[in-house]
Scaffold this motif. Structure first.
Motif, PDB file in Angstrom:
ATOM      1  N   LEU A   1      53.413  20.425  41.543  1.00  0.00           N
ATOM      2  CA  LEU A   1      52.597  19.525  42.353  1.00  0.00           C
ATOM      3  C   LEU A   1      52.652  18.098  41.830  1.00  0.00           C
ATOM      4  O   LEU A   1      52.676  17.156  42.614  1.00  0.00           O
TER       5      LEU A   1
ATOM      6  N   THR B   1      51.193  19.684  36.706  1.00  0.00           N
ATOM      7  CA  THR B   1      50.413  20.627  37.515  1.00  0.00           C
ATOM      8  C   THR B   1      51.357  21.396  38.429  1.00  0.00           C
ATOM      9  O   THR B   1      52.184  20.791  39.120  1.00  0.00           O
TER      10      THR B   1
ATOM     11  N   ARG C   1      51.559  25.127  41.034  1.00  0.00           N
ATOM     12  CA  ARG C   1      50.773  26.120  41.772  1.00  0.00           C
ATOM     13  C   ARG C   1      51.681  27.297  42.095  1.00  0.00           C
ATOM     14  O   ARG C   1      52.831  27.112  42.496  1.00  0.00           O
TER      15      ARG C   1
ATOM     16  N   ARG D   1      51.414  31.811  43.269  1.00  0.00           N
ATOM     17  CA  ARG D   1      50.652  33.036  43.531  1.00  0.00           C
ATOM     18  C   ARG D   1      50.758  33.956  42.316  1.00  0.00           C
ATOM     19  O   ARG D   1      51.714  33.877  41.552  1.00  0.00           O
TER      20      ARG D   1
ATOM     21  N   VAL E   1      45.824  32.654  43.906  1.00  0.00           N
ATOM     22  CA  VAL E   1      46.591  31.425  43.710  1.00  0.00           C
ATOM     23  C   VAL E   1      46.123  30.757  42.423  1.00  0.00           C
ATOM     24  O   VAL E   1      44.924  30.526  42.224  1.00  0.00           O
TER      25      VAL E   1
ATOM     26  N   THR F   1      46.432  27.380  40.149  1.00  0.00           N
ATOM     27  CA  THR F   1      46.845  25.995  39.981  1.00  0.00           C
ATOM     28  C   THR F   1      46.749  25.736  38.489  1.00  0.00           C
ATOM     29  O   THR F   1      45.652  25.771  37.917  1.00  0.00           O
ATOM     30  N   GLU F   2      47.891  25.533  37.862  1.00  0.00           N
ATOM     31  CA  GLU F   2      47.981  25.492  36.406  1.00  0.00           C
ATOM     32  C   GLU F   2      48.247  24.065  35.937  1.00  0.00           C
ATOM     33  O   GLU F   2      49.144  23.399  36.436  1.00  0.00           O
ATOM     34  N   HIS F   3      47.461  23.659  34.954  1.00  0.00           N
ATOM     35  CA  HIS F   3      47.545  22.314  34.393  1.00  0.00           C
ATOM     36  C   HIS F   3      47.961  22.421  32.929  1.00  0.00           C
ATOM     37  O   HIS F   3      47.282  23.086  32.137  1.00  0.00           O
TER      38      HIS F   3
ATOM     39  N   LYS G   1      43.948  26.920  33.962  1.00  0.00           N
ATOM     40  CA  LYS G   1      44.448  27.550  35.189  1.00  0.00           C
ATOM     41  C   LYS G   1      43.275  27.828  36.119  1.00  0.00           C
ATOM     42  O   LYS G   1      42.419  28.651  35.808  1.00  0.00           O
TER      43      LYS G   1
END
Length: 138
Positions: A2, A10, A12, A14, A33, A35-37, A47
């Motif tokens: 992202l 970042t 994303r 599944r 889902v 979204t990992e930072h 996450k």
């Protein structure tokens, strides 16, 4: 992917594992889902976990060495400590402290062990503030 601002990356995706993983305090399921930072300058990854329908389950935080990005891959070394924060922040759980102690990191690399403990403490404190972990992600 992202975004990548030079420090925070970042992504994303599944839930990739087959079936359900029930931790007791949260279930990761097909369709969830993440979204990992990841940060190049911080000793953790955060996450955000949502259902496939978009309902926030909470945040799973891994204590890691700072991220390295090469060849389109994000690489981190997991240091065994984790933190779970429920969506409403009513549960802030420090996880795997026994695994961390048994890993031998404190003897092998005391500097990294100290950074890991500092990172877990900082995330725990932030999770208990009014802004919570969202303050790290804005």
């Amino acid at each position: 992917m992202l975004s990548d601002d030079g420090d925070r990356i970042t992504v994303r995706a599944r839930w990739a594992a087959g079936g359900v993983r029930d931790f007791g305090f949260v279930r990761f399921e097909p369709g969830d889902v993440f979204t990992e930072h990841y940060w190049r300058s911080r000793w953790y990854a955060v996450k955000e976990v949502r259902t496939g329908g978009g309902v926030l389950k909470g945040w799973y935080c891994d204590i890691t060495r700072p991220a390295a990005v090469a060849g389109g891959e994000i690489r981190v070394e997991d240091l065994d400590l984790d933190l779970w924060v429920s969506a409403d922040a009513s549960a802030v759980l420090r996880l795997d402290e026994d695994e961390f102690a048994a890993s031998g990191l404190a003897a092998r690399d005391p500097g990294a062990a100290a950074e890991a403990v500092r990172a877990l403490d900082a995330l725990d404190r932030q999770a208990r503030t009014a802004e919570g972990l969202r303050a790290l992600l804005d």
